[in-house]
Design a protein around this motif. Structure first.
Motif, PDB file in Angstrom:
ATOM      1  N   GLY A   1     -27.378  -7.669  -0.311  1.00 22.78           N
ATOM      2  CA  GLY A   1     -26.120  -8.195   0.021  1.00 22.78           C
ATOM      3  C   GLY A   1     -25.918  -9.720  -0.445  1.00 22.78           C
ATOM      4  O   GLY A   1     -26.742 -10.440  -0.707  1.00 22.78           O
ATOM      5  N   VAL A   2     -24.635 -10.304   0.050  1.00 24.33           N
ATOM      6  CA  VAL A   2     -24.610 -11.781  -0.254  1.00 24.33           C
ATOM      7  C   VAL A   2     -25.517 -12.462   0.581  1.00 24.33           C
ATOM      8  O   VAL A   2     -25.359 -12.263   1.789  1.00 24.33           O
ATOM      9  CB  VAL A   2     -23.146 -12.046   0.199  1.00 24.33           C
ATOM     10  N   PRO A   3     -26.207 -13.448   0.182  1.00 25.01           N
ATOM     11  CA  PRO A   3     -26.949 -14.169   1.107  1.00 25.01           C
ATOM     12  C   PRO A   3     -26.197 -14.959   2.135  1.00 25.01           C
ATOM     13  O   PRO A   3     -25.194 -15.440   1.862  1.00 25.01           O
ATOM     14  CB  PRO A   3     -27.666 -15.139   0.028  1.00 25.01           C
ATOM     15  N   LYS A   4     -26.940 -15.045   3.299  1.00 23.80           N
ATOM     16  CA  LYS A   4     -26.150 -15.558   4.349  1.00 23.80           C
ATOM     17  C   LYS A   4     -25.889 -17.190   3.810  1.00 23.80           C
ATOM     18  O   LYS A   4     -24.739 -17.561   4.411  1.00 23.80           O
ATOM     19  CB  LYS A   4     -27.194 -15.797   5.591  1.00 23.80           C
ATOM     20  N   PRO A   5     -26.695 -17.920   3.292  1.00 22.63           N
ATOM     21  CA  PRO A   5     -26.141 -19.350   3.102  1.00 22.63           C
ATOM     22  C   PRO A   5     -25.002 -19.332   2.182  1.00 22.63           C
ATOM     23  O   PRO A   5     -24.119 -20.412   2.232  1.00 22.63           O
ATOM     24  CB  PRO A   5     -27.460 -20.078   2.448  1.00 22.63           C
ATOM     25  N   LEU A   6     -25.069 -18.428   1.131  1.00 19.40           N
ATOM     26  CA  LEU A   6     -23.822 -18.554   0.201  1.00 19.40           C
ATOM     27  C   LEU A   6     -22.456 -18.217   1.324  1.00 19.40           C
ATOM     28  O   LEU A   6     -21.469 -18.569   0.870  1.00 19.40           O
ATOM     29  CB  LEU A   6     -24.184 -17.542  -0.964  1.00 19.40           C
ATOM     30  N   ALA A   7     -22.758 -17.064   1.799  1.00 24.02           N
ATOM     31  CA  ALA A   7     -21.675 -16.536   2.833  1.00 24.02           C
ATOM     32  C   ALA A   7     -21.181 -17.777   3.254  1.00 24.02           C
ATOM     33  O   ALA A   7     -19.797 -18.004   3.777  1.00 24.02           O
ATOM     34  CB  ALA A   7     -21.863 -15.384   3.447  1.00 24.02           C
ATOM     35  N   SER A   8     -21.991 -18.234   4.429  1.00 25.80           N
ATOM     36  CA  SER A   8     -21.556 -19.100   5.364  1.00 25.80           C
ATOM     37  C   SER A   8     -20.876 -20.475   4.583  1.00 25.80           C
ATOM     38  O   SER A   8     -20.086 -21.257   5.021  1.00 25.80           O
ATOM     39  CB  SER A   8     -22.733 -19.837   5.866  1.00 25.80           C
ATOM     40  N   LEU A   9     -21.356 -20.891   3.216  1.00 25.91           N
ATOM     41  CA  LEU A   9     -20.913 -21.983   2.566  1.00 25.91           C
ATOM     42  C   LEU A   9     -19.404 -21.569   2.011  1.00 25.91           C
ATOM     43  O   LEU A   9     -18.609 -22.398   2.011  1.00 25.91           O
ATOM     44  CB  LEU A   9     -21.830 -21.909   1.148  1.00 25.91           C
ATOM     45  N   ALA A  10     -19.069 -20.190   1.709  1.00 24.04           N
ATOM     46  CA  ALA A  10     -17.857 -19.739   1.307  1.00 24.04           C
ATOM     47  C   ALA A  10     -16.785 -20.037   2.496  1.00 24.04           C
ATOM     48  O   ALA A  10     -15.807 -20.512   2.278  1.00 24.04           O
ATOM     49  CB  ALA A  10     -17.900 -18.422   0.837  1.00 24.04           C
ATOM     50  N   ILE A  11     -17.214 -19.473   3.480  1.00 24.63           N
ATOM     51  CA  ILE A  11     -16.491 -19.875   4.853  1.00 24.63           C
ATOM     52  C   ILE A  11     -16.038 -21.146   4.997  1.00 24.63           C
ATOM     53  O   ILE A  11     -14.811 -21.522   5.394  1.00 24.63           O
ATOM     54  CB  ILE A  11     -17.065 -18.996   5.912  1.00 24.63           C
ATOM     55  N   CYS A  12     -17.106 -21.986   5.145  1.00 21.04           N
ATOM     56  CA  CYS A  12     -16.866 -23.271   5.472  1.00 21.04           C
ATOM     57  C   CYS A  12     -16.099 -24.004   4.390  1.00 21.04           C
ATOM     58  O   CYS A  12     -15.130 -24.702   4.764  1.00 21.04           O
ATOM     59  CB  CYS A  12     -18.116 -24.372   5.247  1.00 21.04           C
ATOM     60  N   GLY A  13     -16.134 -23.619   3.124  1.00 23.28           N
ATOM     61  CA  GLY A  13     -15.361 -24.285   1.924  1.00 23.28           C
ATOM     62  C   GLY A  13     -13.781 -23.885   2.263  1.00 23.28           C
ATOM     63  O   GLY A  13     -13.021 -24.625   2.022  1.00 23.28           O
ATOM     64  N   ILE A  14     -13.501 -22.617   2.591  1.00 23.86           N
ATOM     65  CA  ILE A  14     -12.119 -22.172   2.680  1.00 23.86           C
ATOM     66  C   ILE A  14     -11.624 -22.762   3.723  1.00 23.86           C
ATOM     67  O   ILE A  14     -10.437 -23.241   3.666  1.00 23.86           O
ATOM     68  CB  ILE A  14     -12.126 -20.452   2.664  1.00 23.86           C
ATOM     69  N   VAL A  15     -12.252 -22.923   4.964  1.00 18.60           N
ATOM     70  CA  VAL A  15     -11.496 -23.387   6.097  1.00 18.60           C
ATOM     71  C   VAL A  15     -11.481 -25.003   5.833  1.00 18.60           C
ATOM     72  O   VAL A  15     -10.369 -25.435   6.135  1.00 18.60           O
ATOM     73  CB  VAL A  15     -12.640 -23.282   7.442  1.00 18.60           C
ATOM     74  N   LEU A  16     -12.233 -25.588   5.125  1.00 21.17           N
ATOM     75  CA  LEU A  16     -12.111 -27.043   4.974  1.00 21.17           C
ATOM     76  C   LEU A  16     -10.954 -27.300   4.103  1.00 21.17           C
ATOM     77  O   LEU A  16     -10.442 -28.300   4.104  1.00 21.17           O
ATOM     78  CB  LEU A  16     -13.384 -27.567   4.165  1.00 21.17           C
ATOM     79  N   ILE A  17     -10.568 -26.450   2.837  1.00 27.80           N
ATOM     80  CA  ILE A  17      -9.488 -26.747   2.063  1.00 27.80           C
ATOM     81  C   ILE A  17      -8.143 -26.680   2.894  1.00 27.80           C
ATOM     82  O   ILE A  17      -7.470 -27.436   2.731  1.00 27.80           O
ATOM     83  CB  ILE A  17      -9.623 -25.497   0.951  1.00 27.80           C
ATOM     84  N   TYR A  18      -7.984 -25.518   3.561  1.00 30.21           N
ATOM     85  CA  TYR A  18      -6.726 -25.462   4.258  1.00 30.21           C
ATOM     86  C   TYR A  18      -6.436 -26.690   5.434  1.00 30.21           C
ATOM     87  O   TYR A  18      -5.322 -26.929   5.802  1.00 30.21           O
ATOM     88  CB  TYR A  18      -6.068 -24.204   4.574  1.00 30.21           C
ATOM     89  N   VAL A  19      -7.647 -27.026   6.141  1.00 30.04           N
ATOM     90  CA  VAL A  19      -7.384 -27.881   7.224  1.00 30.04           C
ATOM     91  C   VAL A  19      -7.212 -29.262   6.395  1.00 30.04           C
ATOM     92  O   VAL A  19      -6.431 -30.033   6.888  1.00 30.04           O
ATOM     93  CB  VAL A  19      -8.771 -27.898   7.953  1.00 30.04           C
ATOM     94  N   PHE A  20      -8.112 -29.529   5.223  1.00 30.62           N
ATOM     95  CA  PHE A  20      -7.909 -30.817   4.691  1.00 30.62           C
ATOM     96  C   PHE A  20      -6.414 -30.962   4.095  1.00 30.62           C
ATOM     97  O   PHE A  20      -5.910 -32.188   4.350  1.00 30.62           O
ATOM     98  CB  PHE A  20      -8.862 -30.756   3.655  1.00 30.62           C
TER      99      PHE A  20
END
Length: 550
Positions: free
Chosen positions: A195-214
């Motif tokens: 499956g998608v590795p946990k570090p990669l999945a968490s990084l994607a979630i953080c990145g998307i949230v960061l973009i629209y909050v930013f």
């Protein structure tokens, strides 16, 4: 790979919504941080509920119910429905009135004026940030686990040879969590079980949230929270129906529901193993909403005091809609209708995604996973934005003194700090995980220990600056000591044991939740210190308690 494609599609849709909402951004720091006080009743309800219902409510409650039984609902959910609404009524409305009148953006600004203390932020800011970061970790950890478990086996089978990925048979050592016999580092699939590795999945979630909050600030966050709250409530109910039907195996949903519920072991249907005093002191945990800095900021976005009516009335109902299905699903997982593998049973955070993976089809499984992620992300964005606002208003601006920052500079500082907090949280999430529910309870307990401070600031004119300092230091000190005693949340059943006569308790002591001891320490320190120190000035009392001064 339908699950993975649906998850990616949902995240892309959320990103578009956040970016679209950012087009409504008015370009000022006031709009970025508080949406210019323009949020109406429905959006206020959705944003407040979304930011309080996190991975703790979905992933955490399911895992805790799997371990402890249905008593989890009574311990926290039922009391939360009542206490949260009381906090909105007793604290939220008054905070909004004062914030609108005196143009507050953060808690520290309110306490600075109320306590006549310029330096209260030096003590309070690091405590609040220190408690928010574990809260953020809950979401980041859970998002990685959910995506990893649901997409397990989606990535094409292969093997690690000399640290590279080649087509072939999926190696057994990956299934068993063993490292490859190679001196070179394995590729990103190592430990992910396909499956998608946990570090990669968490990084994607953080990145998307960061973009629209930013980009969008509070306005983008509010619209994203509303969308995500609707998604996880609807899909949460769908998850409940699908899992109940699959586990029960009957023709009708009602018959399947009865079959699934009747198969729950007796020990999971009662709370006999939970001491009454521990069950009772759990009710102190929901007081945490009174001191959540991100919830404080959402209160200030309201258009008027009338906007609070709908959240106060609807919030308890919404909590029941989310918590009841999750707690029942966790209890069903303990029945003989399904076998939970030992690795999943040892990691309660993985119980809900495992059931979704096993009992829902690929398409529906992807949709249900999107609902779980919606609940997780609906709190991450508010917390990231709140920390950026606090750093700008409570640290940078006071340090600048007479040199005022322009709106553009304030936005830049807030955004840069948000980026730093996202990076820090992601880095911490890579370490050994804890049970989401346990870590959440510790985080909430810390905020609850500060509840006496905000309540006294709003309702007790005799509260002094020294009393507030004593409250914060006592709360922080007791939390750190008890958190250390619990082996940093590694012991999920940690309690504060109070010796009592053997005739009152068969074990000779009461098992209290740590939050009870924290609240006692902070309250006693605050009251005693305030009573022996100089009261606040008459001008301050008249400003915050006009009726008391007449």
């Amino acid at each position: 790979m339908p699950q993975l494609l649906i998850i990616c599609g949902y995240l892309f849709l959320l990103l578009l919504l956040g970016i679209g909402a950012s087009r409504l951004f008015r370009g000022t720091s006031q709009d970025y941080m508080l949406a210019s006080h323009s949020i109406g009743p429905f959006l206020l309800l959705m944003s407040i509920f979304g930011t309080t219902m996190t991975a703790f409510a979905l992933v955490g409650s399911t895992g805790e119910s799997f371990k402890e039984g249905v008593g989890v609902y009574g311990m926290l959910a039922s009391s939360s429905g009542i206490i949260h609404s009381l906090c909105f009524f007793l604290l939220g409305v008054k905070v909004w009135e004062l914030g609108k009148k005196y143009e507050y953006r953060t808690q520290v600004q309110f306490f600075r004026d109320r306590l006549e203390s310029r330096w209260i932020g030096v003590v309070l800011f690091p405590v609040l940030v220190g408690l928010v970061i574990p809260y953020l970790l809950i979401g980041v950890m859970a998002s990685g686990t959910v995506i990893n478990k649901v997409t397990a086996g989606s990535i094409r089978d292969g093997q690690v040879v000399g640290g590279t990925f080649e087509e072939g048979t999926f190696p057994q050592f990956l299934e068993q969590g063993k490292k490859p016999q190679s001196e070179e580092p394995a590729n990103f699939i190592y430990g992910s079980q396909g499956g998608v590795p946990k570090p990669l999945a968490s990084l994607a979630i953080c990145g998307i949230v960061l973009i629209y909050v930013f980009l969008g600030g509070m306005r983008g966050t509010t619209w994203a929270n509303t969308f995500q709250t609707l998604v996880f409530m609807v899909l949460g109910l769908v998850t409940f129906v699908v899992i109940a039907w699959q586990l029960g195996g009957q023709e009708s949903f009602w018959a399947s529901l009865q079959m699934a519920s009747s198969s729950i072991p007796v020990e999971k249907l009662t709370r006999m193993h939970i001491p009454p005093e521990k069950f009772l002191t759990y009710m102190f945990v929901p007081l945490s909403v009174g001191m959540f800095p991100h919830l404080f900021q959402h209160w200030l976005t309201a258009r008027s005091a009338e906007s609070f009516k709908l959240p106060i009335v609807a919030h308890p109902l919404f909590i029941a809609i989310v918590w009841v299905p999750c707690v029942l699903i966790g209890a069903w997982a303990t029945s003989d209708l399904i076998t939970i593998p030992p690795p999943v049973a040892a990691n309660p955070n993985a119980v809900l995604p495992f059931l979704v993976k096993q009992l829902a089809g690929p398409i529906l499984g992807g949709l249900l996973t999107a609902g779980i992620l919606a609940a997780i992300m609906s709190s991450l964005d508010s917390q990231f934005l709140c920390l950026g606002t606090m750093f700008t208003e409570d640290v940078v601006r006071p340090l600048c003194g007479q040199r005022s920052l322009s709106d553009r500079q304030q936005l830049l500082v807030a955004r840069l700090f948000i980026v730093g907090i996202v990076a820090l949280t992601y880095g911490l999430s890579l370490f050994e995980p804890r049970r989401v529910f346990t870590l959440g309870v510790w985080c909430f307990s810390g905020f609850s220990s500060l509840f006496p401070l905000v309540f006294a600031a709003l309702y007790w004119p005799r509260l002094t600056k020294a009393g507030a300092y004593a409250c914060v230091l006592a709360a922080a000190g007791s939390w750190l000591w008890l958190f250390w005693a619990s082996e940093f949340a590694a012991n999920p059943n940690f309690t504060v044991n109070i010796p009592v006569p053997i005739t009152l308790d068969r074990d000779g002591y009461w098992q209290l939740m740590p939050v009870a001891a924290m609240i006692v320490c902070s309250t006693v320190a605050m009251v005693c210190t305030s009573m022996v120190t100089k009261p606040p000035s008459k001008a301050t009392v008249e400003r915050f308690f006009p009726k008391s001064s007449t």
